[in-house]
Design an enzyme around this catalytic site. Structure first.
Site, short mmCIF file in Angstrom:
data_model
loop_
_atom_site.label_atom_id
_atom_site.label_comp_id
_atom_site.label_asym_id
_atom_site.label_seq_id
_atom_site.Cartn_x
_atom_site.Cartn_y
_atom_site.Cartn_z
N LYS A 115 37.38 37.08 37.53
CA LYS A 115 36.39 36.72 36.56
C LYS A 115 35.13 35.98 36.60
O LYS A 115 34.42 35.56 36.16
CB LYS A 115 37.25 36.11 35.23
CG LYS A 115 38.41 37.12 34.65
CD LYS A 115 38.84 36.35 33.41
CE LYS A 115 40.19 37.13 33.13
NZ LYS A 115 40.05 38.59 32.27
N HIS A 136 45.13 33.95 24.33
CA HIS A 136 45.26 35.38 25.37
C HIS A 136 46.88 35.51 25.40
O HIS A 136 47.65 34.19 25.47
CB HIS A 136 44.66 35.07 26.40
CG HIS A 136 44.55 36.38 27.47
ND1 HIS A 136 45.84 36.68 28.06
CD2 HIS A 136 43.83 37.30 27.56
CE1 HIS A 136 45.51 37.86 28.86
NE2 HIS A 136 44.21 38.30 28.47
N ASP A 177 43.85 27.05 29.68
CA ASP A 177 43.84 28.35 30.32
C ASP A 177 42.41 28.46 30.43
O ASP A 177 41.28 28.78 29.58
CB ASP A 177 44.31 29.18 28.83
CG ASP A 177 43.79 30.67 29.40
OD1 ASP A 177 42.97 30.80 30.34
OD2 ASP A 177 44.29 31.72 28.78
N1 PLP Z 1 43.52 33.79 29.55
C1 PLP Z 1 42.24 34.43 29.23
C2 PLP Z 1 41.54 33.90 27.96
C3 PLP Z 1 41.83 35.63 29.63
O1 PLP Z 1 40.61 36.39 29.27
C4 PLP Z 1 42.52 36.32 30.58
C5 PLP Z 1 42.25 37.59 31.27
O2 PLP Z 1 41.55 38.51 30.63
C6 PLP Z 1 43.91 35.91 31.08
C7 PLP Z 1 44.27 34.33 30.66
C8 PLP Z 1 44.65 36.35 32.18
O3 PLP Z 1 43.74 36.36 33.33
P1 PLP Z 1 44.65 36.95 34.63
O4 PLP Z 1 44.71 38.36 34.11
O5 PLP Z 1 43.30 36.95 35.86
O6 PLP Z 1 45.51 36.34 35.15
#
Ligand code: PLP
Length: 416
Positions: A231, A128, A205
């Protein structure tokens, strides 16, 4: 908590989620965008409301009853959320805005003082953007270099390549536990073991790991694990970063301000103990309380039951979509190798058109690059359609999505 023999009975459980009971564009809502964010059960909504109605005050500051209650609730929430990932001590859990802030915290607070020109940080092609951009920025500040590991054609991390990329220059390996785009579950323990052979730190992550898989940071052996409340049925704007105590102790603060200090003089100051050193300013107190309520709720549902339910839904979706020759599914072919994420392409139809037609029937999926542009390039597409499941989804909802995809194919199929 309602259960079937194999796990969860979603038809009963979904009664506890008010947002699921609405008509959208003339049809009952089918919410299949859980990798983006999940809906909230009454237990979480009640906890937020109760906090604001009874205990609302700032934390760690006041000598009055409400401040004491707010502080107690806030610190009790830390213990609860720490237990979700089996952190050895709640003082190793830093409240953040979410996974993004957790990874930025490590990148800046550890990276700025420890990385030098020539050092290397290893990520994968399926990260991500939250686990890519912070490292790019810190590389820009320090002269360190970013390396990446590819996936195979079934969307699995190339561990052989990880071995090749690792060297005595590697300082950090930062990997997603689960891909938000194609659902791949990465073998974190093996990755950590490989990283340790060259003395590199490991950052996980956990945005898509903590909500869907039983997570034990001690068993994983990693150094940091970041995750988000929203989430996993909790509120937005609250997340947690777990880190090993000695590392957190050795790091400089990430931001300065109130709450994070010990003694302040005009020229210089000293810092509060971990975790407060990393929590400048008034935190998201109600968010933390709501996050803990979400953990209570999910514990009650049962971690293994959550996992089993998602595997069953994923299997059902992959079986149904697999019957359609005009659909291509991305990611590992075995439902057990992924979390509840199924990304696909409908022949001849742009993913935005797919999502728009589904939305017109009250079905919420996500279309786009899913904040993983390098992965899209690797898959040879600009975007995909993605259905993602959670505890309250049913096979009947997946069947409704499949029926709506037939409508999409009816419109676009002949132009393929
Ligand atoms: N990493 C992954 C794999 C994600 O799916 C997400 C959110 O979609 C994030 C990081 C970022 O999370 P947040 O937007 O809650 O900080």
């Amino acid at each position: 908590m309602p259960r079937t023999v194999t796990g969860i009975d979603p038809t009963v459980l979904r009664e506890e989620f008010p947002a699921l009971h609405q008509v959208v564009n003339g049809d009952p809502l089918v919410y299949l965008d859980n990798a983006a964010t999940t809906q909230k059960p009454r237990a979480v909504l009640d906890a937020l409301r109760h906090f604001y109605e009874h205990d609302n005050a700032n934390v760690h500051r006041g000598i009055h009853e409400l401040s004491r209650r707010a502080t107690d609730a806030f610190e009790a929430a830390r213990i609860r959320v720490a237990s979700w990932v089996n952190a050895p001590n709640a003082s190793e859990v830093v409240w953040t805005r979410g996974t993004t802030e957790g990874i930025n915290l490590v990148a800046y607070a550890w990276g700025l003082s420890n990385l030098r020109k020539g050092d290397e940080i290893v990520v994968s092609v399926m990260e991500h953007h939250s686990n890519l951009i912070p490292w790019q920025l810190v590389c820009g500040h320090t002269g360190a270099r970013l390396r990446h590991v590819d996936i195979d054609d079934q969307g699995r991390l190339r561990l052989d390549q990880l071995e090749d990329v690792l060297s005595d220059r590697t300082r950090i390996v930062s990997i997603g536990h689960v891909s938000n785009s194609i659902g791949t579950i990465n073998p974190v323990r093996e990755i950590v073991d490989l990283a340790k052979t060259v003395g590199a730190l490991t950052v996980v992550d956990g945005a898509q790991g903590a909500p869907h898989l039983p997570v034990d940071v001690q068993a994983l052996g990693c150094d940091f694990y970041a995750f988000s409340g929203h989430k996993m049925c909790g509120p937005t704007g609250i997340g947690a970063l777990w880190g090993k105590r000695e590392l957190l102790d050795s790091m400089e603060p990430y931001q300065g301000g109130g709450e994070m200090i010990s003694v302040v003089r005009l020229e210089e100051s000293t810092w509060a103990e971990v975790p407060h050193k990393f929590e400048a300013g008034t935190p998201n107190i109600a968010g933390a309380v709501g996050f803990a309520a979400a953990v209570d709720y999910l514990e009650d549902v049962g971690r293994d039951a959550i996992r089993r339910h998602e595997v069953e839904l994923t299997r059902h979706a992959m079986d149904r979509l697999g019957e359609l020759p005009w659909i291509r599914i991305f990611g590992p072919p075995e439902p057990e190798a992924r979390s509840g994420v199924v990304a696909f392409e409908v022949e001849g139809a742009h993913p935005h058109d797919v999502a728009t037609i589904l939305d017109s029937e009250g079905i919420a999926i996500r279309a786009g690059h899913h904040c993983t542009q390098p992965l899209m390039r690797r898959l040879g597409v600009s975007a995909t359609s993605r259905a993602s499941f959670y505890i309250y989804n049913t096979e009947a909802e997946i069947d409704r999505m499949v029926r709506a995809l037939h409508t999409v194919h009816g419109i676009f199929g002949t132009h393929a």
